[in-house]
Design a protein around this motif. Sequence first.
Motif, PDB file in Angstrom:
ATOM      1  N   LYS A  77       0.840  -1.199   0.000  1.00  0.00           N
ATOM      2  CA  LYS A  77       0.000   0.000   0.000  1.00  0.00           C
ATOM      3  C   LYS A  77       0.870   1.242   0.000  1.00  0.00           C
ATOM      4  N   ALA A  78       0.811   1.977  -1.075  1.00  0.00           N
ATOM      5  CA  ALA A  78       1.486   3.271  -1.073  1.00  0.00           C
ATOM      6  C   ALA A  78       0.577   4.192  -0.279  1.00  0.00           C
ATOM      7  N   PRO A  79       1.059   4.727   0.814  1.00  0.00           N
ATOM      8  CA  PRO A  79       0.154   5.526   1.631  1.00  0.00           C
ATOM      9  C   PRO A  79      -0.350   6.740   0.873  1.00  0.00           C
ATOM     10  N   ASN A  80      -1.622   6.999   1.028  1.00  0.00           N
ATOM     11  CA  ASN A  80      -2.170   8.202   0.433  1.00  0.00           C
ATOM     12  C   ASN A  80      -2.495   9.154   1.572  1.00  0.00           C
ATOM     13  N   TYR A  81      -1.693  10.175   1.702  1.00  0.00           N
ATOM     14  CA  TYR A  81      -1.861  11.095   2.823  1.00  0.00           C
ATOM     15  C   TYR A  81      -2.817  12.231   2.469  1.00  0.00           C
ATOM     16  N   GLY A  82      -3.345  12.213   1.269  1.00  0.00           N
ATOM     17  CA  GLY A  82      -4.303  13.236   0.891  1.00  0.00           C
ATOM     18  C   GLY A  82      -3.636  14.583   0.631  1.00  0.00           C
ATOM     19  N   THR A  83      -4.453  15.605   0.669  1.00  0.00           N
ATOM     20  CA  THR A  83      -3.945  16.948   0.358  1.00  0.00           C
ATOM     21  C   THR A  83      -4.371  17.922   1.437  1.00  0.00           C
ATOM     22  N   TRP A  84      -3.728  19.033   1.448  1.00  0.00           N
ATOM     23  CA  TRP A  84      -4.121  20.145   2.331  1.00  0.00           C
ATOM     24  C   TRP A  84      -4.063  21.410   1.482  1.00  0.00           C
ATOM     25  N   GLU A  85      -5.166  22.117   1.417  1.00  0.00           N
ATOM     26  CA  GLU A  85      -5.244  23.317   0.565  1.00  0.00           C
ATOM     27  C   GLU A  85      -4.813  22.988  -0.866  1.00  0.00           C
ATOM     28  N   GLY A  86      -5.128  21.769  -1.294  1.00  0.00           N
ATOM     29  CA  GLY A  86      -4.822  21.379  -2.678  1.00  0.00           C
ATOM     30  C   GLY A  86      -3.387  20.920  -2.886  1.00  0.00           C
ATOM     31  N   ILE A  87      -2.596  20.878  -1.821  1.00  0.00           N
ATOM     32  CA  ILE A  87      -1.186  20.488  -1.946  1.00  0.00           C
ATOM     33  C   ILE A  87      -1.020  19.099  -1.332  1.00  0.00           C
ATOM     34  N   PRO A  88      -0.266  18.200  -1.996  1.00  0.00           N
ATOM     35  CA  PRO A  88      -0.055  16.877  -1.396  1.00  0.00           C
ATOM     36  C   PRO A  88       0.464  17.002   0.040  1.00  0.00           C
ATOM     37  N   ARG A  89      -0.124  16.238   0.921  1.00  0.00           N
ATOM     38  CA  ARG A  89       0.208  16.354   2.353  1.00  0.00           C
ATOM     39  C   ARG A  89       1.713  16.197   2.610  1.00  0.00           C
ATOM     40  N   GLU A  90       2.374  15.353   1.837  1.00  0.00           N
ATOM     41  CA  GLU A  90       3.813  15.114   2.066  1.00  0.00           C
ATOM     42  C   GLU A  90       4.652  16.375   1.834  1.00  0.00           C
ATOM     43  N   GLN A  91       4.037  17.374   1.214  1.00  0.00           N
ATOM     44  CA  GLN A  91       4.807  18.599   0.958  1.00  0.00           C
ATOM     45  C   GLN A  91       4.638  19.649   2.053  1.00  0.00           C
ATOM     46  N   ILE A  92       3.800  19.324   3.036  1.00  0.00           N
ATOM     47  CA  ILE A  92       3.559  20.293   4.116  1.00  0.00           C
ATOM     48  C   ILE A  92       4.353  19.841   5.351  1.00  0.00           C
ATOM     49  N   PRO A  93       5.355  20.594   5.753  1.00  0.00           N
ATOM     50  CA  PRO A  93       6.190  20.143   6.889  1.00  0.00           C
ATOM     51  C   PRO A  93       5.540  20.414   8.240  1.00  0.00           C
ATOM     52  N   TRP A  94       4.348  19.875   8.430  1.00  0.00           N
ATOM     53  CA  TRP A  94       3.643  20.051   9.707  1.00  0.00           C
ATOM     54  C   TRP A  94       3.556  18.698  10.412  1.00  0.00           C
ATOM     55  N   PHE A  95       4.327  18.537  11.443  1.00  0.00           N
ATOM     56  CA  PHE A  95       4.260  17.322  12.254  1.00  0.00           C
ATOM     57  C   PHE A  95       5.103  17.560  13.504  1.00  0.00           C
ATOM     58  N   PRO A  96       4.876  16.734  14.519  1.00  0.00           N
ATOM     59  CA  PRO A  96       5.633  16.941  15.759  1.00  0.00           C
ATOM     60  C   PRO A  96       7.059  16.418  15.647  1.00  0.00           C
ATOM     61  N   THR A  97       7.925  16.971  16.466  1.00  0.00           N
ATOM     62  CA  THR A  97       9.272  16.437  16.629  1.00  0.00           C
ATOM     63  C   THR A  97       9.437  16.191  18.125  1.00  0.00           C
ATOM     64  N   VAL A  98       9.901  15.009  18.472  1.00  0.00           N
ATOM     65  CA  VAL A  98      10.043  14.659  19.892  1.00  0.00           C
ATOM     66  C   VAL A  98      11.504  14.738  20.302  1.00  0.00           C
ATOM     67  N   SER A  99      11.730  15.376  21.414  1.00  0.00           N
ATOM     68  CA  SER A  99      13.083  15.397  21.965  1.00  0.00           C
ATOM     69  C   SER A  99      13.224  14.200  22.911  1.00  0.00           C
ATOM     70  N   PRO A 100      14.013  13.196  22.537  1.00  0.00           N
ATOM     71  CA  PRO A 100      14.113  11.989  23.380  1.00  0.00           C
ATOM     72  C   PRO A 100      14.689  12.284  24.759  1.00  0.00           C
ATOM     73  N   GLU A 101      15.485  13.343  24.859  1.00  0.00           N
ATOM     74  CA  GLU A 101      16.069  13.680  26.164  1.00  0.00           C
ATOM     75  C   GLU A 101      14.968  14.122  27.145  1.00  0.00           C
ATOM     76  N   LEU A 102      13.942  14.788  26.607  1.00  0.00           N
ATOM     77  CA  LEU A 102      12.892  15.305  27.485  1.00  0.00           C
ATOM     78  C   LEU A 102      11.726  14.325  27.677  1.00  0.00           C
ATOM     79  N   CYS A 103      11.540  13.442  26.725  1.00  0.00           N
ATOM     80  CA  CYS A 103      10.390  12.523  26.810  1.00  0.00           C
ATOM     81  C   CYS A 103      10.538  11.596  28.021  1.00  0.00           C
ATOM     82  N   ASP A 104       9.461  11.527  28.847  1.00  0.00           N
ATOM     83  CA  ASP A 104       9.526  10.648  30.022  1.00  0.00           C
ATOM     84  C   ASP A 104       8.695   9.380  29.823  1.00  0.00           C
ATOM     85  N   GLY A 105       8.217   9.191  28.588  1.00  0.00           N
ATOM     86  CA  GLY A 105       7.524   7.943  28.277  1.00  0.00           C
ATOM     87  C   GLY A 105       6.114   7.844  28.819  1.00  0.00           C
ATOM     88  N   CYS A 106       5.475   8.969  29.144  1.00  0.00           N
ATOM     89  CA  CYS A 106       4.145   8.923  29.761  1.00  0.00           C
ATOM     90  C   CYS A 106       3.055   8.411  28.808  1.00  0.00           C
TER      91      CYS A 106
END
Length: 176
Positions: free
Chosen positions: A84-113
């Motif tokens: 399955k090639a993932p289909n992430y859809g679009t946002w404002e007509g732009i392929p989702r993969e082109q929008i750099p919106w996602f979280p970044t986790v700092s492993p040093e700070l993550c306490d695994g909750c």
Amino acid sequence: MTDLSYRMLFVDGVPAGLLGLDELFKILYESECAPQDADIGEKLIRGVRQHNFVPKPAIVAYQTVLEQEYQKYYQQRTGVGEVKAPNYGTWEGIPREQIPWFPTVSPELCDGCGKCIEVCPKDVFEMDEANKAVVIEPFLCIVGCCFCKSACAPQAILMPEKTMLDQFRHGQRHAT
Ligand code: SF4
Ligand code: SF4
């Protein structure tokens, strides 16, 4: 302004915007290069470097991601394999993969909750063997959402600035 395609890939946990990837895949496919060819990684890196900067220490990581992406492209073109090639859809007509919106986790700070996994309506996170949250599906993240960041007490989660989205609104991506 270039007419080359633009795609965002996630290389070693870091977003990388690449120009000309679709064109490169097309050329390789039409030259009958298969994903299992011994030199495919080299060809991909060489091709990508024509339009993008790839730092030397990151070459192996880029190569791994590019090989996976080419494999997906190849399977789509040949229609072989039901991967399955993932289909992430679009946002404002732009392929989702082109929008750099996602979280970044700092492993040093993550306490695994695990709160991020609890509140996220999508399957963006997973816990790794060290009991740290990791982003496994960045493009499932809902553009504009910040739930996980708000739920993360140790502030281990970073989200982009919302103003960044302005350049992608109305189906336009403006050159930066
Ligand atoms: S909410 Fe924050 S601290 Fe808790 S698992 Fe997620 S990233 Fe780690
Ligand atoms: S911002 Fe929202 S959709 Fe994206 S990972 Fe966090 S909770 Fe999930």
